[in-house]
Scaffold this motif. Structure first.
Motif, PDB file in Angstrom:
ATOM      1  N   GLN A   5       0.838  -1.202   0.000  1.00 34.10           N
ATOM      2  CA  GLN A   5       0.000   0.000   0.000  1.00 34.10           C
ATOM      3  C   GLN A   5       0.872   1.251   0.000  1.00 34.10           C
ATOM      4  OE1 GLN A   5      -2.591  -0.744   3.438  1.00 34.10           O
ATOM      5  NE2 GLN A   5      -4.336  -0.590   2.055  1.00 34.10           N
ATOM      6  N   LEU A   6       1.905   1.263   0.828  1.00 31.75           N
ATOM      7  CA  LEU A   6       2.794   2.423   0.885  1.00 31.75           C
ATOM      8  C   LEU A   6       3.519   2.627  -0.442  1.00 31.75           C
ATOM      9  CD1 LEU A   6       4.284   2.064   4.471  1.00 31.75           C
ATOM     10  CD2 LEU A   6       2.646   3.772   3.691  1.00 31.75           C
ATOM     11  N   GLU A   7       3.957   1.536  -1.050  1.00 33.39           N
ATOM     12  CA  GLU A   7       4.611   1.651  -2.357  1.00 33.39           C
ATOM     13  C   GLU A   7       3.646   2.206  -3.393  1.00 33.39           C
ATOM     14  OE1 GLU A   7       6.002  -2.356  -2.888  1.00 33.39           O
ATOM     15  OE2 GLU A   7       7.955  -1.912  -1.997  1.00 33.39           O
ATOM     16  N   LYS A   8       2.395   1.797  -3.313  1.00 38.04           N
ATOM     17  CA  LYS A   8       1.374   2.295  -4.240  1.00 38.04           C
ATOM     18  C   LYS A   8       1.171   3.804  -4.032  1.00 38.04           C
ATOM     19  CE  LYS A   8      -3.295   1.082  -5.773  1.00 38.04           C
ATOM     20  NZ  LYS A   8      -4.440   0.222  -5.519  1.00 38.04           N
ATOM     21  N   ILE A   9       1.116   4.222  -2.771  1.00 43.73           N
ATOM     22  CA  ILE A   9       0.955   5.647  -2.453  1.00 43.73           C
ATOM     23  C   ILE A   9       2.166   6.431  -2.962  1.00 43.73           C
ATOM     24  CG2 ILE A   9       0.907   7.308  -0.541  1.00 43.73           C
ATOM     25  CD1 ILE A   9      -0.828   5.228   0.980  1.00 43.73           C
ATOM     26  N   VAL A  10       3.359   5.883  -2.764  1.00 44.47           N
ATOM     27  CA  VAL A  10       4.580   6.562  -3.225  1.00 44.47           C
ATOM     28  C   VAL A  10       4.548   6.709  -4.742  1.00 44.47           C
ATOM     29  CG1 VAL A  10       7.078   6.283  -3.471  1.00 44.47           C
ATOM     30  CG2 VAL A  10       6.004   5.912  -1.251  1.00 44.47           C
ATOM     31  N   ARG A  11       4.164   5.640  -5.445  1.00 43.66           N
ATOM     32  CA  ARG A  11       4.087   5.726  -6.912  1.00 43.66           C
ATOM     33  C   ARG A  11       3.063   6.789  -7.326  1.00 43.66           C
ATOM     34  NH1 ARG A  11       4.342   0.144  -6.374  1.00 43.66           N
ATOM     35  NH2 ARG A  11       2.113  -0.092  -6.751  1.00 43.66           N
ATOM     36  N   LEU A  12       1.928   6.824  -6.630  1.00 44.16           N
ATOM     37  CA  LEU A  12       0.894   7.821  -6.928  1.00 44.16           C
ATOM     38  C   LEU A  12       1.431   9.235  -6.701  1.00 44.16           C
ATOM     39  CD1 LEU A  12      -2.084   8.427  -7.627  1.00 44.16           C
ATOM     40  CD2 LEU A  12      -2.564   8.283  -5.180  1.00 44.16           C
TER      41      LEU A  12
END
Length: 132
Positions: A53-60
């Motif tokens: 989830q954090l990686e997804k937020i960072v990519r976003l």
């Protein structure tokens, strides 16, 4: 001999009972360790999900930053054009203001010259009238 057999049987029974109790304790420990392992695996899975989830937020957030940078890059020429327009407008306003000030000063100068002429003319008339 019967007594010896009985003693051997009792000893075998005690050894068997101890072995059975040891196996039962091992089974209980194995069950406990299995439960702890499953809890750790569940916790690991939760951590992996959080990391994803954090990686997804960072990519976003990186995508948003790229988008805003692109918009800023696209807006820069327009900003520069508007700055030039403002500078030209300020210069035109300053020139217009100065021309207006010049016209007003010229008008005041003409007014003062006319006033001085009238006073001179009035003095000249009074002098002519006074000498006659």
């Amino acid at each position: 001999m019967k007594m010896e057999m009985r003693a051997d049987d009792d000893e075998k029974m005690r050894i068997y009972e101890r072995a059975r109790m040891t196996i039962k304790a091992c089974d209980m420990e194995l069950l406990d360790k299995t439960k702890k392992y499953e809890e750790l695996m569940l916790e690991k899975h939760k951590k992996i999900m959080q990391i994803q989830q954090l990686e997804k937020i960072v990519r976003l957030k990186f995508a948003e930053a790229d988008m805003f940078q692109l918009k800023a890059n696209e807006a820069k020429p327009e900003v520069l054009r508007l700055q030039r327009v403002v500078i030209v407008s300020e210069e035109e306003y300053a020139n217009s203001y100065l021309r207006q000030q010049l016209r007003e000063t010229e008008a005041e100068k003409q007014y003062l010259i006319e006033k001085i002429r009238l006073k001179d003319h009035s003095k000249a008339s009074n002098n002519c009238d006074g000498h006659s």
